[in-house]
Scaffold this active site. Sequence first.
Site, mmCIF file in Angstrom:
data_model
loop_
_atom_site.group_PDB
_atom_site.id
_atom_site.type_symbol
_atom_site.label_atom_id
_atom_site.label_comp_id
_atom_site.label_asym_id
_atom_site.label_seq_id
_atom_site.Cartn_x
_atom_site.Cartn_y
_atom_site.Cartn_z
ATOM 1 N N ASP A 56 36.280 26.410 34.330
ATOM 2 C CA ASP A 56 36.971 25.416 35.171
ATOM 3 C C ASP A 56 36.228 24.087 35.063
ATOM 4 O O ASP A 56 36.813 23.008 35.223
ATOM 5 C CB ASP A 56 36.962 25.834 36.645
ATOM 6 C CG ASP A 56 37.704 27.126 36.913
ATOM 7 O OD1 ASP A 56 38.620 27.460 36.143
ATOM 8 O OD2 ASP A 56 37.343 27.814 37.887
ATOM 9 N N ASP A 254 50.871 39.118 42.342
ATOM 10 C CA ASP A 254 49.823 38.412 43.091
ATOM 11 C C ASP A 254 50.290 37.002 43.422
ATOM 12 O O ASP A 254 50.284 36.107 42.593
ATOM 13 C CB ASP A 254 48.571 38.359 42.199
ATOM 14 C CG ASP A 254 47.359 37.836 42.952
ATOM 15 O OD1 ASP A 254 46.331 37.609 42.291
ATOM 16 O OD2 ASP A 254 47.435 37.665 44.185
HETATM 17 C C1 DIG Z 1 41.378 36.100 41.279
HETATM 18 O O1 DIG Z 1 41.711 36.567 42.556
HETATM 19 C C2 DIG Z 1 39.888 35.955 41.142
HETATM 20 C C3 DIG Z 1 39.538 34.844 40.204
HETATM 21 O O2 DIG Z 1 40.259 33.724 40.621
HETATM 22 C C4 DIG Z 1 38.094 34.635 40.472
HETATM 23 O O3 DIG Z 1 37.352 35.294 39.490
HETATM 24 C C5 DIG Z 1 37.826 35.256 41.811
HETATM 25 C C6 DIG Z 1 37.021 34.306 42.643
HETATM 26 O O4 DIG Z 1 37.455 34.196 43.936
HETATM 27 N N1 DIG Z 1 39.166 35.596 42.333
HETATM 28 MN MN MN Z 2 44.842 36.860 43.757
#
Ligand code: DIG
Ligand code: MN
Length: 386
Positions: A56, A254
Site C-alpha cells: 500500500d 465479504d
Molecule cells: C482483509 O480483511 C485483511 C487485509 O485487508 C489485511 O491483511 C487485514 C488487516 O486488517 N485484513
Molecule cells: Mn473483510
Amino acid sequence: MYEPKPEHRFTFGLWTVGNVGRDPFGEPVRSPMSPLDIVHMLAEAGAYGVNFHDNDLIPIDATGAERDKIVADFKKALADTGLVVPMATTNLFSDPVFRDGAFTSNDPKVRAYALQKTMQAMDLGAELGAQVYVFWGGREGTETDAGKSPLDAGKWFREALNFLCEYNLDQGYNFKFALEAKPNEPRSDIYLPTTGAMLGFIATLDHPHMVGVNPEVAHEHMAGLNFMHAVAQAWDAGKLFHIDLNDQKFGRYDQDFRFGAESIKQAFYLVKFLEEVGYEGSRHFDAHAYRTADLNDVKEFARGCMRTYLILKEKAQQFRADHEIQALLAEIKADDGSMNPYFGSYSKDKAQALKAHSFDRVTLGQRGQPYEKLDQLLIELLLGVR
Ligand code: DIG
Ligand code: MN
Ligand code: MN
C-alpha cells in the site's frame, strides 16, 4: 457530540479510504489517493492512526532509493498530522506469485519468497513504529483438496510463523502477531477459517505467547457466527491483539461495509463488550465505502464508522444506567447462594454432597426468563425511545 478524537484510538488502513471501487465485475470508479493524502484525510476526520500492507505504501517493484523517499515523505506526513502507525501487515495475496497461496503454496520457492517479503515488510512496519503485525492468509486455501494436504498446509504455515517469531525476537521488534481468519474468498476455502480455529492453531506454535488474533466482523458473519462471542473467547484467552471493525449481511461475499451499517444490534453488543472489558487496542475499521461513493462520500463513510462507534458507546452507558433494564437483569441473575457449596474447585466431599442433593427438577423447569421484555427494552433503547 460523537466527534472522534485520538483518544478513541480509531484507525483505518491505507487500503480502506483509498479503495478505488474495483470489484469482480467492475473497474475502478475513484482516482487513486496517495498515502500522504490519505494520512491528511484521516487526520482531518479525527482518526488516531493509519495502517498499511507493505505494498500500500511501497510499490512491489520500487528501488531502494524510491522506498527510502516514500518512507521519508510518509514519516513527515505522520509528524505533520500526529497520526501514528499501530499496525502493519504484508500483502501476500495480490501478486500472481501467490495464486496458490504464500506460506502454504505447493511451490517451495513461493513459500520462501513469502517469508522474505514478510521479513522486509516487518522491517518497514518496525521503522514506522507499528506494534501489532497482522497475518491475513487470503490465499492460504484451496479450490480442490486433491492438490494439497491440509496437514502439509498447516505444517508450512506453522513453520513460517515459527520462523517469523524468531525473526521478531532476533530483530528486537517486539511485535504482537495477530492472525486474521476468514472462511473463504478469494480462495474457495481458506485454511483456519474462523477466530476459534486460529486460537486452536496458536497453541501449536513455538512462541504462542507472541501470537494472538485479529477478528473481523464480516469474516465471522460470513461463517454465520456471532462476532461478539468470537471476540469474547479471544479476550478470555488473552489473545485479542487487534480487531477489524466493519459490517456484513449474512450469507454474502465479504462486504466490508461501514461499521454498524447492517447489524446494529451486533455492533451494539460488540462496542458494549469492548468498552466494558477495557479493551485498549486500536478500533481498526477494515472497511470501504460503497462503489457508488465519490470522494466526499468516502469521507462520510469514515466519519460514519467512528460516529456509530461513539453513539453505540453512549447507548451502552445508557443500558447500564437504565433502572428498568438493570432491575430486570437483577431478577434474571437472582442467586440465593444455596448452590455455592457445590461450585468452584473439585473435592471428593463436594462431589458426594452434590450427588446426594435432591433437586425439584419439575419446579426448576417451570421457571421462565423475561428475555422478551429485556430484548424489547434494548430495542427501544437503540431506537431512541428510552
Ligand atoms: C482483509 O480483511 C485483511 C487485509 O485487508 C489485511 O491483511 C487485514 C488487516 O486488517 N485484513
Ligand atoms: Mn473483510
Ligand atoms: Mn480485515
